[in-house]
Write an enzyme that holds these catalytic residues in place. Sequence first.
Site, mmCIF file in Angstrom:
data_model
loop_
_atom_site.group_PDB
_atom_site.id
_atom_site.type_symbol
_atom_site.label_atom_id
_atom_site.label_comp_id
_atom_site.label_asym_id
_atom_site.label_seq_id
_atom_site.Cartn_x
_atom_site.Cartn_y
_atom_site.Cartn_z
ATOM 1 N N CYS A 164 0.809 -1.221 0.000
ATOM 2 C CA CYS A 164 0.000 0.000 0.000
ATOM 3 C C CYS A 164 0.844 1.273 0.000
ATOM 4 O O CYS A 164 0.318 2.360 -0.213
ATOM 5 C CB CYS A 164 -0.937 0.006 1.202
ATOM 6 S SG CYS A 164 -2.171 -1.299 1.141
ATOM 7 N N PHE A 216 -9.668 -5.330 -0.027
ATOM 8 C CA PHE A 216 -9.018 -4.797 -1.225
ATOM 9 C C PHE A 216 -9.926 -4.772 -2.444
ATOM 10 O O PHE A 216 -10.758 -5.657 -2.638
ATOM 11 C CB PHE A 216 -7.743 -5.590 -1.537
ATOM 12 C CG PHE A 216 -6.693 -5.466 -0.472
ATOM 13 C CD1 PHE A 216 -6.183 -4.219 -0.132
ATOM 14 C CD2 PHE A 216 -6.227 -6.577 0.213
ATOM 15 C CE1 PHE A 216 -5.225 -4.085 0.857
ATOM 16 C CE2 PHE A 216 -5.270 -6.461 1.209
ATOM 17 C CZ PHE A 216 -4.774 -5.207 1.530
ATOM 18 N N HIS A 308 -3.296 7.457 3.161
ATOM 19 C CA HIS A 308 -3.754 6.172 2.624
ATOM 20 C C HIS A 308 -4.697 5.528 3.636
ATOM 21 O O HIS A 308 -4.295 5.252 4.769
ATOM 22 C CB HIS A 308 -2.575 5.236 2.356
ATOM 23 C CG HIS A 308 -3.021 3.829 2.092
ATOM 24 N ND1 HIS A 308 -3.622 3.462 0.912
ATOM 25 C CD2 HIS A 308 -3.018 2.718 2.869
ATOM 26 C CE1 HIS A 308 -3.948 2.176 0.976
ATOM 27 N NE2 HIS A 308 -3.592 1.709 2.153
ATOM 28 N N ASN A 341 -9.920 -0.385 -0.282
ATOM 29 C CA ASN A 341 -8.466 -0.200 -0.273
ATOM 30 C C ASN A 341 -7.911 -0.742 -1.588
ATOM 31 O O ASN A 341 -7.910 -1.951 -1.811
ATOM 32 C CB ASN A 341 -7.871 -0.933 0.936
ATOM 33 C CG ASN A 341 -6.362 -0.778 1.040
ATOM 34 O OD1 ASN A 341 -5.681 -0.485 0.066
ATOM 35 N ND2 ASN A 341 -5.824 -1.008 2.232
#
Length: 397
Positions: A164, A216, A308, A341
């Site tokens: 990430c 994800f 993030h 994400n």
Amino acid sequence: SSSSIPATTVREIRVAQRADGPAAVLAIGTANPPHCVPQGDYPDYYFRVTNSDHLTDLKPTFAKLCGMTGIGRRFFYHTDELLAAHPGMSLDARLDVVATAAPELAASAAASAIAEWGRPAGDITHLVVSTNAGSHAPGTDVRLVYLLGLRHDVLRTVLQLNGCASGCAALRLAKDLAENNRSARVLVACVELTVTAFRAPDEADSFDTLIPQGLFGDGAGAVIVGADPDVHERPLFEMVSASQYVIPDTEHMLAVQLGSGGIDGTIATGLPRLAAGIVERCLLDAFGNHLAVVGGVVEWNNLFWAVHPGSSAMLDHIVRALRLAPGKLAASRTVVREYGNMLGATVIFVLDEVRRQREDPEGEGASHDEDWGVMMGFGPGFTVETMLLHASRPTRS
């Protein structure tokens, strides 16, 4: 002969090669595949498409996990039809899918950034591609040269399996490329496809091992970076300084590996707390001498934030650790809610959302008064990437 000796010194050449001003974000583009699954439906969907409805004990655990993420929906390249056509999809088959799909999704985001930038693709001098998905060479970088019509002497760099943190790492690299090469224009393309990580649940699974399946999603983000903008270019964020920290003795907290079953990730449930515990120290080390300190404390609320969003829990911990007002991470929360994400691409979506909120005077968490801000990403290591940004004043129509 003496005629072959340059008339200038190495130092003079060096000075002439460098840009005068700081690198800046000149344009941002994003893209997602069309297939969208609401997070509330995902547990039923996931167990159905993997023919795992017999694992009745596991489904409530997974549903609880999905509900805790702060995600409203996610986008995926792999559709029901694709999965049905390739039952028990081999790693080779998945990598073949990525080899075609990743460059196309990256090209879609890049074309959007190039259109906003307003200059021809042939003016791009450097290409930085980051992904956690594919493993082909020539790969996404070379395909992008052809898909976008980039020049054949474009200077390419690929970042693989940076997790990430890869979006921040790619932008850090782009900053250095732009500042060290006069007139350089760097295209950063981060593309993530989770088909390489998609797998059926297993009786041996636990809450922790299922986290990647609930968290994800797929997406691509692209940024044009350059210094000394011309009269037609509109700098959005100047990239003032960048740093990276690896936190000792944390290798086990977050890991990504490519194995026979695909890409697999290990995410410790204690990660949000760990990240929050060290984030202020990292920021002070990185930018402390640039920021106003009052009574030995930095007022982090005076900055805008592009963080993030690993998950909403991660954001909650960071808000508490930095004593932030509730709306300061609004851009990150919006992105994780709307897209999930998307690993390295996510921070580019967040940067785009920060820009959107700054340009909208009525916007949620709109932070027009803060010209200084922080971009932050997290990755395996455990690694913290930070960049100090200075926003150009939005020109409102």
